[in-house]
Scaffold this active site. Structure first.
Site, mmCIF file in Angstrom:
data_model
loop_
_atom_site.group_PDB
_atom_site.id
_atom_site.type_symbol
_atom_site.label_atom_id
_atom_site.label_comp_id
_atom_site.label_asym_id
_atom_site.label_seq_id
_atom_site.Cartn_x
_atom_site.Cartn_y
_atom_site.Cartn_z
ATOM 1 N N SER A 106 0.863 -1.164 0.000
ATOM 2 C CA SER A 106 0.000 0.000 0.000
ATOM 3 C C SER A 106 0.898 1.212 0.000
ATOM 4 C CB SER A 106 -0.919 -0.011 1.218
ATOM 5 O OG SER A 106 -0.180 -0.240 2.380
ATOM 6 N N GLY A 125 1.657 5.391 -1.535
ATOM 7 C CA GLY A 125 1.026 6.688 -1.447
ATOM 8 C C GLY A 125 -0.186 6.836 -2.356
ATOM 9 N N PHE A 126 -0.271 6.036 -3.401
ATOM 10 C CA PHE A 126 -1.360 6.200 -4.359
ATOM 11 C C PHE A 126 -2.506 5.218 -4.150
ATOM 12 C CE2 PHE A 126 2.251 7.988 -6.668
ATOM 13 C CZ PHE A 126 1.719 9.213 -6.988
ATOM 14 N N GLY A 127 -2.299 4.267 -3.269
ATOM 15 C CA GLY A 127 -3.348 3.276 -3.058
ATOM 16 C C GLY A 127 -2.749 1.898 -2.902
ATOM 17 N N VAL A 131 -1.841 -2.105 -3.626
ATOM 18 C CA VAL A 131 -1.324 -2.868 -4.753
ATOM 19 C C VAL A 131 -1.652 -4.342 -4.525
ATOM 20 C CG1 VAL A 131 0.712 -3.383 -6.125
ATOM 21 C CG2 VAL A 131 0.561 -1.215 -4.920
ATOM 22 N N LYS A 159 -2.449 -1.783 -9.244
ATOM 23 C CA LYS A 159 -2.506 -0.654 -8.324
ATOM 24 C C LYS A 159 -3.877 -0.023 -8.418
ATOM 25 C CE LYS A 159 1.285 1.590 -7.654
ATOM 26 N NZ LYS A 159 2.129 2.293 -6.717
ATOM 27 N N ASP A 198 9.185 11.417 -6.343
ATOM 28 C CA ASP A 198 9.032 10.538 -5.187
ATOM 29 C C ASP A 198 10.065 9.412 -5.219
ATOM 30 O OD1 ASP A 198 7.950 9.732 -2.801
ATOM 31 O OD2 ASP A 198 6.256 8.673 -3.702
#
Ligand code: NAG
Ligand code: NAG
Ligand code: NAG
Ligand code: NAG
Ligand code: NAG
Ligand code: NAG
Ligand code: NAG
Ligand code: NAG
Ligand code: NAG
Length: 887
Positions: A542, A544-546, A548, A563, A659
């Protein structure tokens, strides 16, 4: 037990035993003592020939006659309520109905009517005092002190029970049939890095490739077990390596069936007779089994079942029903035929049509890589053990097929992997008028009408298969269209559907499903993604974007990481698709490839290639598993640097990653290093991106310009990369926080989120460790580079490389972005092509400030900077809104 008493015991038992011998069969409970004899007919009354029952009544030892065929009797342990045999002794030497099972002080023997021993326990170190069947189904021989002399759990047959371990190097071996327990050709083996199903040495399933398997660490597997919570592969120190979580059930039977399938049957209680639903079955599809079709049969899935046909250029064999032989009258190669062939018949190869795959090609590692087809073919010709080969023109890999015979073929999806079946031309073939079977002619394929018809049929079958799958999944009509588009029309059709875009982007049923942008990656429906991931069964991270999830592309096209972008629906589909098309067309060996995506309603999912060793933080900071060696670290540094350099300079549009951190550097076997999550900031709305950036900002990879008043450029990535380089040298986080819970529950990519929450308050404490970049600067000034290197490497390090890496890392950290090298320069320095520049101490003074007190961005004050974070074109990010108030 005092000797006198034990003697008395033995006497008593002798009497009891002899009484028993005469009058047949009461069922003993838990323990039987020598001397004891059982035959089938004595115990015929007791269900299934059982003579011993465990205390909980769940297991029985029996002289067992599977299927009541009256020919083959086995000493077996049964799960009594379900009647499942879970172990057998004399599986390769069945006895007859009048054969005997004897327990003496020397152990157990199984003999036939004439008294010939068919099976016995190995020599034991002390006399047997008892035979015990415990409540887990383990049959044990105990000595007078109750020590275990021998146990059936150490010699698993085809079944693993809770409490039993299958050690690395050992294997389960299938029975030939339901009533014939002799060993078949299928095996479940535990190897150091995996658990495999094999058939005649060829792999047809890997635990690591299973969508349901979660990998915790990269440590070596020492044993495998099954218990109430699932299936586990553990390391020698007890750390979990793989786990498959299954719904809780007190008792499970993991069995390798005679059909080659691995099945876990679960029971609510150990004495339940009926299994609870939700079995684990692998491999799931018929066509992935090695012998679903007889040798060289082409397996085609049709609903639940499958059908077998012969591939083009092969005909049904007259001698072996169901199997296929070359249509040109030549003989299939086999080790025997090959050894017999002293210079007689010529070796030739029949080329299989594209997309026809062999059951093992997906799982067996290539025999050779980097060889062309000619070389691959020569390798096969030179070996009598080789029965054919597959050559992949994309990866230049060569797989030789072996075994006693060849197994099934199936329709795969790879166009680049082509198969060739080895044959010996028969003597009569000299006058043959067709040369089409020779691979020499393969480059100019002659498409005979019959072949064309066949291909049409295959396409039709393929379509019908998909249709049935789709309707099974309750899909809507137009889903079929997109599936067809995906599998038949892989080459994009820019003009056909573009008119269908509907502005009502969030309407699930809107025509926007038909948005087609030239070069857009494969588009999946949500239903397809659900199938791919077994309904999001295995969360592997999991970020930063959601979250996996692990998944598998249909048609055996490989594993993927799916993702699920959280709350990403704000961006309109058209823009999303545009961005995805840009990201999807960025191809570089050091960048994780986007295989496809899904945009349905407000759902946004990205399908990436799967990297089986997980992210760098796991290998670098993890305390279980092997330490990442210096050479590997340098490979990682170089690979990541190349990936970033490509993003900065190699694409049409410059992409600032924003990032860069170990969690976004993924590793896979074969030394693969790839950057993930590039370009993603662009998929976010400003607000989401701000939140994301805030979370990310706590981790110490952020360049000072993010929290000062400067513009963001690609040099912000250079700064973050410098931080990663120092961590590679050190083997620890730069900031000595309590080490992140690497590889913890569902945290394959444990970025930002959780640690952001906890470290905000304690950010300055440093956990007793000094701020490593500051230490690196100090020791650099003293020239003591080796003192900076991870102690776990115990000196296995090249000093010159360490010095070079620390120097370039420090240069990357220069406060003024303009003073940092570009990623391209960093690559050249790491390659050793140019010497590292001298770090400027005056440009690094701020590190001391950071070391004392690290200013953490305050959520909310960051909204303004989101804009800059989402810009991909660095030169245009100097606008006023990329500034940020002083914290
Ligand atoms: C078991 O039988 C063997 C041979 O028949 C004999 O030598 C031995 O003493 C017996 N053991 C017991 C415990 O009765
Ligand atoms: C062996 O185990 C049984 C029960 O399982 C117990 O009754 C017996 O006392 C034990 N004997 C010794 C010597 O420990
Ligand atoms: C039983 O296990 C031992 C060691 O665990 C092994 O040496 C032996 O070959 C096995 N026997 C059978 C029949 O599998
Ligand atoms: C099952 O085994 C695994 C690995 O040994 C262990 O971590 C887990 O706690 C066990 N579960 C149960 C319910 O015993
Ligand atoms: C199974 O065992 C439980 C106790 O463990 C007992 O209550 C139950 O009656 C048993 N069921 C059967 C069918 O034997
Ligand atoms: C497919 O399998 C399901 C459940 O296993 C069964 O209900 C269904 O009847 C099967 N369909 C066919 C065509 O065999
Ligand atoms: C090998 O050759 C011998 C004699 O030439 C023949 O009898 C035998 O059947 C051959 N074996 C095979 C497997 O072709
Ligand atoms: C294949 O590779 C070999 C060397 O490995 C080379 O000699 C040969 O020319 C290559 N053939 C083709 C067609 O590229
Ligand atoms: C088959 O190929 C060989 C050489 O590859 C050639 O000499 C022969 O003439 C061909 N036969 C036919 C019928 O084309």
């Amino acid at each position: 037990m005092p000797p006198k008493r034990s003697l008395a015991w033995l006497m008593l038992l002798l009497i009891i035993a002899s009484v028993r011998d005469a009058a047949a069969g009461p069922l003993a409970v838990e323990i039987i003592r020598p001397n004891f004899t059982a035959t089938s007919y004595e115990y015929i009354d007791t269900a299934g020939g059982a003579f011993l029952e465990s205390r909980n009544g769940a297991f029985r030892a029996a002289v067992f006659n599977p299927g009541k065929q009256q020919e083959r009797f086995y000493l077996a342990v049964l799960h009594a309520p379900s009647g499942t045999p879970v172990w057998s002794a004399n599986h390769d030497a069945p006895t007859s109905s009048s054969g005997k099972v004897q327990l003496t002080a020397g152990g157990i023997t199984v003999s036939d009517t004439s008294g010939t021993t068919l099976w016995s326990t190995p020599p034991l170190r002390s006399p047997v005092a008892a035979l015990r069947l415990d409540d887990t189904g383990d049959l044990q021989l105990l000595d007078a002190g109750n020590a275990t002399l021998w146990r059936s759990f150490d010699n698993a047959t085809d079944t693993l029970l809770p409490g039993q371990q299958l050690l690395a190097g050992a294997y389960l071996s299938s029975a030939k049939g339901e009533t014939d327990f002799s060993r078949g050709d299928y095996r479940l083996g535990v190897v150091t890095a995996d658990v495999l199903l094999t058939w005649q040495g060829s792999t047809y399933w890997r635990l690591s490739n299973d969508v349901r398997a979660f990998k915790d660490t990269n440590a070596a597997v020492a044993s495998m077990s099954v218990n109430a919570s699932g299936i586990f592969a553990v390391a020698a120190d007890g750390a979990l390596v793989f786990r498959v979580s299954l719904p809780p059930a007190e008792f499970r039977v993991l069995k390798l069936g005679s059909d080659g399938r691995l099945r876990v049957t679960s029971f609510a209680l150990v004495n339940s007779s009926a299994p609870i639903s939700g079995d684990f079955v692998s491999p799931a599809g018929d066509c992935y089994l090695p012998l679903q079709c007889p040798s060289l049969g082409l397996c085609t899935a049709a609903g639940n079942s499958s059908t077998c046909t012969c591939p083009p250029q092969f005909a049904a064999s007259v001698t072996i029903p169901g199997s296929c032989t070359p249509g040109d009258g030549s003989t299939l190669a086999s080790p025997a035929v090959c050894q017999n062939n002293s210079g007689g018949a010529a070796v030739s190869y029949i080329a299989l049509k594209p997309q026809i795959a062999y059951f093992a090609t997906k799982f067996d590692a290539p025999t050779n890589t980097g060889v062309n087809k000619t070389a691959c073919r020569a390798l096969c010709t030179a070996s009598c053990a080789c029965l054919g080969f597959f050559h992949d023109t994309a990866s230049m890999s060569c797989r030789l097929l072996g075994g006693k015979q060849l197994g099934s073929l199936y329709m795969g999806a790879s166009d680049t992997s082509l198969g060739y079946i080895k044959t010996f031309s028969s003597a009569t073939k000299s006058g043959s008028n067709q040369n089409s079977s020779s691979p020499a002619n393969h480059t100019v394929p002659i498409v005979l009408p019959s072949v064309a018809v066949f291909l049409l049929l295959v396409v039709l079958a393929w379509y019908l298969w998909w249709r049935s799958r789709m309707s099974k999944n309750g899909k809507k009509k137009k889903g079929k269209n997109s599936a067809m588009k995906m599998y038949l029309g892989r080459q994009k059709t820019p003009s056909a559907d573009t008119g269908g875009y509907n502005a009502d982007a969030d309407d699930d049923d809107g025509d926007d499903e038909d948005i087609v942008i030239p070069g857009m990656p494969t588009r999946f429906t949500y239903q397809e993604i659900t199938t791919m991931t077994s309904n999001f069964a295995t969360k592997i991270g999991s970020g930063g974007f959601g979250s996996v999830y692990k998944g598998e592309l249909p048609g055996g096209e490989g594993l993927v990481a799916v993702k699920k972008l959280e709350a990403a629906g704000v961006q309109a589909k058209r823009e999303f698709c545009t961005e995805i098309t840009i990201i999807g067309n960025i191809r570089h060996v050091n960048l994780v490839r986007l295989r496809g995506f899904c945009a349905e309603g407000s759902r946004r999912l990205l399908v990436y290639e799967y990297m089986n060793r997980g992210s760098l933080d796991r290998s670098l900071f993890g305390r279980t598993g092997p330490v990442l060696e210096w050479g590997e670290r340098m490979e990682v540094a170089l690979g990541a640097a190349r990936g970033l350099a490509y993003l900065h300079t190699g694409c049409d549009q410059k992409i600032v990653h924003c990032d860069v951190k170990p969690e976004n550097i993924l590793l896979a076997d074969g030394g693969q290093v790839k950057i993930s999550d590039f370009g993603l900031a662009k998929l976010m709305s400003r607000e989401q991106s701000a939140l994301f950036t805030t979370m990310r900002g706590t981790r110490g990879y952020l360049a000072p310009e993010w929290i000062s008043n400067a513009a963001i450029s690609d040099r912000a990535d250079v700064y973050s990369f410098g931080m990663v380089l120092l961590e590679l040298v050190h083997g620890r986080k730069n900031r000595g926080e309590q080490e992140a819970p690497v590889a913890g529950e569902n945290s394959d990519l444990p970025s930002g989120w959780s640690s952001a929450m906890t470290s905000t308050a304690s950010g300055t404490s440093g956990g007793g460790d000094e701020y490593f970049p500051m230490v690196a600067l100090d020791l650099h000034e003293q020239g003591r580079y080796l003192d900076l290197v991870d102690a776990r490497l115990e000196g296995r390090v090249a000093e010159a490389e360490a010095a070079r890496t620390v120097r370039v890392a420090l240069c990357c950290l220069h406060e003024d972005p303009a003073l940092r090298p570009s990623m391209a320069t960093v690559v050249r320095i790491l390659e050793g092509a140019v010497p590292p520049p001298e770090p400027r101490v005056e440009a690094l003074g701020f590190l001391r400030l950071y070391g004392r007190s690290y200013p953490l961005p305050v959520p909310g004050s960051l909204t303004a900077m989101a804009g800059s974070g989402t810009m991909s074109n660095a030169s245009s990010t100097a606008g006023g809104d990329s500034h940020l108030g002083e914290p």
